[in-house]
Design an enzyme around this catalytic site. Sequence first.
Site, PDB file in Angstrom:
ATOM      1  CE  LYS A   1     -31.951   9.808  43.755  1.00  4.58           C
ATOM      2  NZ  LYS A   1     -32.281   9.288  45.073  1.00  4.58           N
TER       3      LYS A   1
ATOM      4  NE  ARG B   1     -35.928   4.797  49.498  1.00  6.24           N
ATOM      5  CZ  ARG B   1     -35.407   5.776  48.779  1.00  6.24           C
ATOM      6  NH1 ARG B   1     -35.966   6.147  47.643  1.00  6.24           N
ATOM      7  NH2 ARG B   1     -34.322   6.406  49.202  1.00  6.24           N
TER       8      ARG B   1
HETATM    9  C1  LIG Z   1     -32.351  10.376  45.862  1.00 12.13           C
HETATM   10  C2  LIG Z   1     -32.062  10.454  47.269  1.00 12.13           C
HETATM   11  C3  LIG Z   1     -31.958  11.716  47.882  1.00 12.13           C
HETATM   12  C4  LIG Z   1     -32.228  13.012  47.143  1.00 12.13           C
HETATM   13  O1  LIG Z   1     -33.620  13.190  47.011  1.00 12.13           O
HETATM   14  P1  LIG Z   1     -34.264  14.476  46.347  1.00 12.13           P
HETATM   15  O2  LIG Z   1     -35.721  14.294  46.585  1.00 12.13           O
HETATM   16  O3  LIG Z   1     -33.906  14.448  44.902  1.00 12.13           O
HETATM   17  O4  LIG Z   1     -33.737  15.670  47.044  1.00 12.13           O
HETATM   18  C5  LIG Z   1     -31.647  11.739  49.224  1.00 12.13           C
HETATM   19  N1  LIG Z   1     -31.443  10.609  49.926  1.00 12.13           N
HETATM   20  C6  LIG Z   1     -31.531   9.388  49.368  1.00 12.13           C
HETATM   21  C7  LIG Z   1     -31.300   8.190  50.200  1.00 12.13           C
HETATM   22  C8  LIG Z   1     -31.850   9.268  48.028  1.00 12.13           C
HETATM   23  O5  LIG Z   1     -31.952   8.053  47.478  1.00 12.13           O
END
Ligand SMILES: *Cc1c(COP(=O)(O)O)cnc(C)c1O
Length: 354
Positions: free
Chosen positions: A36, A131
């Site tokens: 992302k 969250r």
């Molecule tokens: C962005 C995201 C991740 C990845 O997180 P990082 O800290 O970049 O490893 C994992 N799970 C969810 C639900 C996310 O939104």
Amino acid sequence: MQYPKLVANKESLKYNAKKIVKMCHDASIELTAVVKVTCGNPEFAKMYLEVGADIIGDSRISNVIDMRRAGVKGPFMLLRVPMPSEIPKVVKNVDVVLVSELKTTRILGKEAMKDGKTQKILYMVDIGDLREGVWHENAVGEIVEVSKIKGIELYGIGANLGCYGGVIPDVENMTLLSNIADKIRRQGIKFKVVSGGNTSALHLVENGTLPEGVNSYRIGEALILGNDVTNGRRFPFLRQDTFTLFAEIVELKMKPSVPHGKIGRDAMGRIPIFEDRGKRLKAIIAIGEQDVPSDGLNPIDEGIQVLHASSDYTVLDVTDCEKEFEIGDKVAFRLTYAGLLRAMSSKYVIKEMG
Ligand SMILES: *Cc1c(COP(=O)(O)O)cnc(C)c1O
């Protein structure tokens, strides 16, 4: 040549990917490589699959659709719980979707049956970060309900920490998640994964303390930057030279370090704070808050201090830098996660993804 420009180092990105794939697979952990922060760059996704990542994760359905069109075969995980309005697209394009509401799951189930499919879901449990997810005390009951919904396959349960509340994943909260999985399974409900988290939970795999039962991770930052912002550290076995941002100097002058006049708010509504260090050599670069947050910029050359920014300009103090800069010179930066996220999302930043 156009600037500002963001350049990816493919070799370092691949190096990080191989290390993390091996680390996870050695611990029998399924790895979702999260793209992302690159806005779903298909070249990155293809590379992650090529080196052995099991799933490609993104938070935006439009990125998933674009990656499919660009020939990335997936499977894909949608990381942001869906808006009810985007569910038809989710069912058509996503293999596993994160959810945290019974109502949304029911809509997903209906839509999937309409398409003659079953939709795999990862039901989220909030184990403290506040969250997404059902609060852990209510998780078992709610997930048992979810498992009865037609058109749905419970692929697993998951938790996310370190993102909103900044809660650090540890043995205690991972055990809480693993115990919830056990309680659900004891009711005769089967599912494949317990998805323990993101980059901020990777230290538990590294030092071998991850509680049994947690068998899936979703990793973005460690792959992309070799860092872990939640725990405030660099991974010693990963590379941090994965991206370089170049911005061009448009003004270079000696100026005071404190503004002249009464101070109100700056362009972003903040009250800036200045330290009086006398007259300093200031370089203004043509990049601003619209492209990158100024506190997300780490100059590569020693002795450069990022002072402050407005929407289109960032001001640097280059007095202590050994380099002799001129108008038109490019200044190079590494980026924080927040810095990279915004630079990638700004259409004004040229991307050279290799
Ligand atoms: C962005 C995201 C991740 C990845 O997180 P990082 O800290 O970049 O490893 C994992 N799970 C969810 C639900 C996310 O939104």
